[in-house]
Design a protein around this motif. Sequence first.
Motif, PDB file in Angstrom:
ATOM      1  N   ASP A 168      46.447   0.547  68.176  1.00 61.66           N
ATOM      2  CA  ASP A 168      47.377  -0.351  68.874  1.00 61.66           C
ATOM      3  C   ASP A 168      46.926  -1.801  68.740  1.00 61.66           C
ATOM      4  O   ASP A 168      47.760  -2.704  68.538  1.00 61.66           O
ATOM      5  CB  ASP A 168      47.455   0.048  70.354  1.00 61.66           C
ATOM      6  CG  ASP A 168      48.376  -0.860  71.144  1.00 61.66           C
ATOM      7  OD1 ASP A 168      49.589  -0.826  70.900  1.00 61.66           O
ATOM      8  OD2 ASP A 168      47.865  -1.618  72.009  1.00 61.66           O
ATOM      9  N   GLU A 215      47.943  -3.072  65.366  1.00 61.20           N
ATOM     10  CA  GLU A 215      49.382  -3.349  65.301  1.00 61.20           C
ATOM     11  C   GLU A 215      49.720  -4.683  65.951  1.00 61.20           C
ATOM     12  O   GLU A 215      50.586  -5.424  65.474  1.00 61.20           O
ATOM     13  CB  GLU A 215      50.158  -2.216  65.989  1.00 61.20           C
ATOM     14  CG  GLU A 215      50.161  -0.906  65.231  1.00 61.20           C
ATOM     15  CD  GLU A 215      50.994   0.147  65.937  1.00 61.20           C
ATOM     16  OE1 GLU A 215      51.717  -0.211  66.905  1.00 61.20           O
ATOM     17  OE2 GLU A 215      50.932   1.322  65.544  1.00 61.20           O
ATOM     18  N   ARG A 216      49.019  -5.008  67.040  1.00 61.37           N
ATOM     19  CA  ARG A 216      49.323  -6.242  67.775  1.00 61.37           C
ATOM     20  C   ARG A 216      48.673  -7.474  67.171  1.00 61.37           C
ATOM     21  O   ARG A 216      49.243  -8.574  67.219  1.00 61.37           O
ATOM     22  CB  ARG A 216      48.874  -6.091  69.236  1.00 61.37           C
ATOM     23  CG  ARG A 216      49.676  -5.099  70.042  1.00 61.37           C
ATOM     24  CD  ARG A 216      49.273  -5.082  71.509  1.00 61.37           C
ATOM     25  NE  ARG A 216      47.973  -4.467  71.728  1.00 61.37           N
ATOM     26  CZ  ARG A 216      46.863  -5.119  72.013  1.00 61.37           C
ATOM     27  NH1 ARG A 216      46.877  -6.450  72.091  1.00 61.37           N
ATOM     28  NH2 ARG A 216      45.723  -4.474  72.194  1.00 61.37           N
TER      29      ARG A 216
END
Length: 472
Positions: free
Chosen positions: A238, A241-242
């Motif tokens: 995550d 992805e950010r």
Amino acid sequence: MALHRGGTGPDSQQHRRLALNPFYGAADPVGGMEAVPPRHRLPDGPMAPATAYQLVHDELMLDGNSRLNLATFVTTWMEPQAGVLMGECRDKNMIDKDEYPRTAELERRCVAMLADLWNAPDPTAAVGCSTTGSSEACMLAGMALKRRWAMKNGDRYPGRARPNLVMGVNVQVCWEKFCNFWEVEARQVPMDGDRFHLDPQAAAALCDENTIGVVAVLGSTFDGSYEPVAEICAALDDLQERTGLDVPVHVDGASGAMVAPFLDEDLVWDFRLPRVASVNTSGHKYGLVYPGVGWALWRSSAELPEELVFRVNYLGGDMPAFALNFSRPGAQVAAQYYTFLRLGRDGYRAVQQASRDVARGLAERIEATGDFRLLSRGDQLPVFAFTTAPEVRNFDVFDVSRRLRERGWLVPAYTFPENRQDLAVLRIVCRNGFSADLAQLLVESLEHVLPGLRAQRQPTTRDPAAATSFHH
């Protein structure tokens, strides 16, 4: 000429004369009585091997009984055949792979077996090596993480960029050594309440562009619990992805990497997770080999920078060598291969299940006394930690450890680290050779000392400096 003069202390002439049993003389029981060696300098001359053996043997009798040492994770029992094999290989130097090609081949086979056990995408492409233990293996894994990060950040390092490594405060002390020795900032996630290991979200929050990796521990030495490796990897997925940050994970499986594959087959923690770059384990812990041998493996050669690998030609082939130590005996590697052959998957499963069953049963019996509260139950590593029950005020875990030691048991008592320094616990490690019968004897010893502990008015005064963490 007398070796020592004056006084009546342990180094006096009279004391040293009496230190040698007359029967230790090889031929004449009254001869050689003044040949007792000094303690702190080389003797002037030689002595019979039987005499030298007996002198050393007698002094070592004062060591604790390793089978009753419930602090250590290290293997304390192997089959006699393994001992014979190790004796036959102790003179072989592991670093001389071209001179001892079969020993080198056994090392290569062990690496391949572990790569398969840990679900490497292509076990034939995984790379690894034996080490003197998990501490060295962790150093190697950390070096690879740092070098890979440095190669990706050549425009900023060396220079203003300072690399960091994210881990829980519960990591083994070797990780603190790595950060100190290799000038890496140690970013440690503290414990919080009843969470005694790394939190995935907290780990991701500490990562930045200078993070070389995250260490996840499969089997904490503090309480025997597994850290959530898959959840840690998901939190880092995550994060990527950010932010675009791609942070690899190293799994410190010093103990758990030789337990989970056999008892927790559905637990995903190993190379099945793409973010796991490397794994280490201790062959001399739940790998069931005498100390010292460890293993470090990387998913593929891409995770191990080529510039860190030394290559040795043997049998016309190429053997990569990547270790901090050079000369060391090949005995432990031979013993590891012996154990792999001897047990196989089913044998390892039976041995580790027996240890877990003993741990769970022992934890339940200790809890049943009513004097203790369990923090873990031995249902992950065969290890559990417990503290005194809330209502117990007249003794503490250090009193329990001291009284059990008087009966021959070595059960460590220690305080937890940052944020939970208020919590002091006892920890019991159940290993192969610690049987249900020995566990029963431990319970009987505990029941024997509890009445005296309950009769105390308050915990025994102790040196606060003694309340330190064990780092086995």
